[in-house]
Design an enzyme around this catalytic site. Structure first.
Site, short mmCIF file in Angstrom:
data_model
loop_
_atom_site.label_atom_id
_atom_site.label_comp_id
_atom_site.label_asym_id
_atom_site.label_seq_id
_atom_site.Cartn_x
_atom_site.Cartn_y
_atom_site.Cartn_z
N LYS A 152 0.81 -1.21 0.00
CA LYS A 152 0.00 0.00 0.00
C LYS A 152 0.84 1.26 0.00
O LYS A 152 0.45 2.28 -0.57
CB LYS A 152 -0.97 0.02 1.19
CG LYS A 152 -2.11 -0.96 1.02
CD LYS A 152 -3.30 -0.61 1.89
CE LYS A 152 -4.46 -1.55 1.60
NZ LYS A 152 -5.51 -1.50 2.62
N LYS A 197 -8.21 -10.48 -8.40
CA LYS A 197 -9.35 -10.58 -7.49
C LYS A 197 -10.47 -9.62 -7.87
O LYS A 197 -10.20 -8.51 -8.33
CB LYS A 197 -8.88 -10.22 -6.07
CG LYS A 197 -9.01 -11.34 -5.07
CD LYS A 197 -8.33 -10.98 -3.77
CE LYS A 197 -9.29 -10.50 -2.70
NZ LYS A 197 -8.66 -10.44 -1.37
N LYS A 244 -13.38 -3.64 -5.60
CA LYS A 244 -14.13 -2.40 -5.75
C LYS A 244 -13.30 -1.35 -6.46
O LYS A 244 -13.83 -0.38 -6.99
CB LYS A 244 -14.58 -1.86 -4.39
CG LYS A 244 -13.52 -1.89 -3.29
CD LYS A 244 -12.69 -0.64 -3.13
CE LYS A 244 -11.41 -0.99 -2.45
NZ LYS A 244 -10.66 -0.06 -1.74
#
Ligand code: TRP
Length: 332
Positions: A111, A194, A197
């Site tokens: 991240k 995957k 969103k």
């Protein structure tokens, strides 16, 4: 009784991957555990959030949980920030977590990316807050996806080192309940990544709020290959998109992928996609309906969260008082 805690971030519209991979499992666990489910808004703040959007998504996520069958009479459903003891315990844990442990966390590395100096302290401390979420309730079991396994390992290390440092058996070492790989739902546009969103294409995912037409359209447009479905699961090995659709069908119908191929092996995708749409709509339409009803009654959802927060605060206060006493903080 064994106690479950799990958390989910209100950063997104929920999609089929979250539902099959996490929430449906949470519903089932209510039968055999004392269950606490937490909307982790403080974790969401490790990335920039629009204030009004964060508030709306927190309520919306709670509505999805309730619409999916999390029952406030059996589970404590609450918002992380409404139980301030999580943050207080996180500080105490921060003071006993070596940087070396945090430096191993792959999620932070992913991240934070290349420019680590710009990453926030919150993102770095994220797993310590997660440990506090779990241990403030002395939870014994934590259902998480593969990607959170390392954070749970750290939680166990923190619990163990607290017990060891103070010579107590205060915290249990919580067990991960890793959810099955069959429920790893991949993107409808790329069977190797995957369902997410954050994918820019809405066609890559089935949202919990999609209606029957949208679901049908997305499955119709889902990427596939020209071959018909194989009759054996071995035939799915090099076919990630076909594999994904078969897995989704299997998860929705509680069958094995082999059973699904027994039924559909040799048929073209057009037929299979129609059947897949039917089972997806049968599962999701009632949830979407209930969710829309709940979102029309935000006072009810807020009330459920307020009650849940009250119950959670009572449990958390006991643990926090115990910890404060053990570490030597002066009582008021
Ligand atoms: N980190 C988890 C995720 O992104 C969310 C989370 C926060 C969590 N606190 C938790 C999960 C405690 C389980 C238990 O998926």
């Amino acid at each position: 009784m064994n106690r479950i805690l799990s958390g989910i971030q209100p950063t997104h519209k929920m999609h089929l991957g979250n539902y099959l991979g996490a929430v449906r499992n949470w519903v089932a666990l209510q039968d055999s555990f004392q269950t606490l489910y937490c909307v982790v808004d403080l974790h969401a703040l490790t990335q920039p959030q629009e204030p009004e959007a964060l508030r709306a998504q927190t309520r919306e996520l709670a509505a999805v949980l309730l619409a999916s069958g999390i029952d406030p009479a059996r589970s404590i459903v609450f918002v992380q920030s409404q139980v301030t003891a999580h943050s207080e315990l996180a500080w105490l844990f921060a003071c006993m977590t070596p940087l070396g442990w945090l430096n191993r966390m792959t999620q932070f590395k992913d991240k934070a990316g290349k420019n680590r100096d710009k990453a926030g302290l919150g993102l770095y401390a994220y797993p310590v807050l997660m440990a506090a979420d779990i241990l403030i309730y002395r939870a014994t079991h934590v259902p998480v996806g593969e990607d959170q396994k390392q954070h749970l390992e750290l939680t166990r290390e923190i619990a163990g080192s607290f017990n060891h440092r103070y010579g107590v058996e205060f915290f249990p070492l919580p067990e991960p309940q890793i959810m099955g790989t069959a429920t790893r739902v991949m993107s409808l546009r790329d069977g190797t990544s995957k369902m997410s969103k954050s994918d820019s294409s809405d066609y890559s995912r089935i949202n919990m709020t999609d209606d029957a037409d949208a679901i049908a359209l997305k499955f119709r447009k889902a990427r596939t290959d020209p071959e018909p479905l194989p009759t054996e699961t071995a035939g799915l090995a090099e076919r990630p998109e076909a594999n994904n659709l078969v897995n989704i069908y299997a998860a929705l119908t509680h069958k094995t992928p082999q059973d699904v191929l027994g039924e559909f092996g040799g048929t073209p995708f057009s037929t299979f996609k129609g059947a897949l749409t039917d089972v997806a709509v049968a599962t999701l339409a009632p949830i979407a309906g209930e969710m829309n009803r709940l979102l029309g009654d935000p006072g009810y959802v807020d009330g459920v969260l307020r009650d849940g927060g009250e119950k959670a605060r009572a449990l958390a206060a006991e643990t926090l008082a115990g910890v404060q006493d053990i570490v030597g903080l002066l009582k008021p």
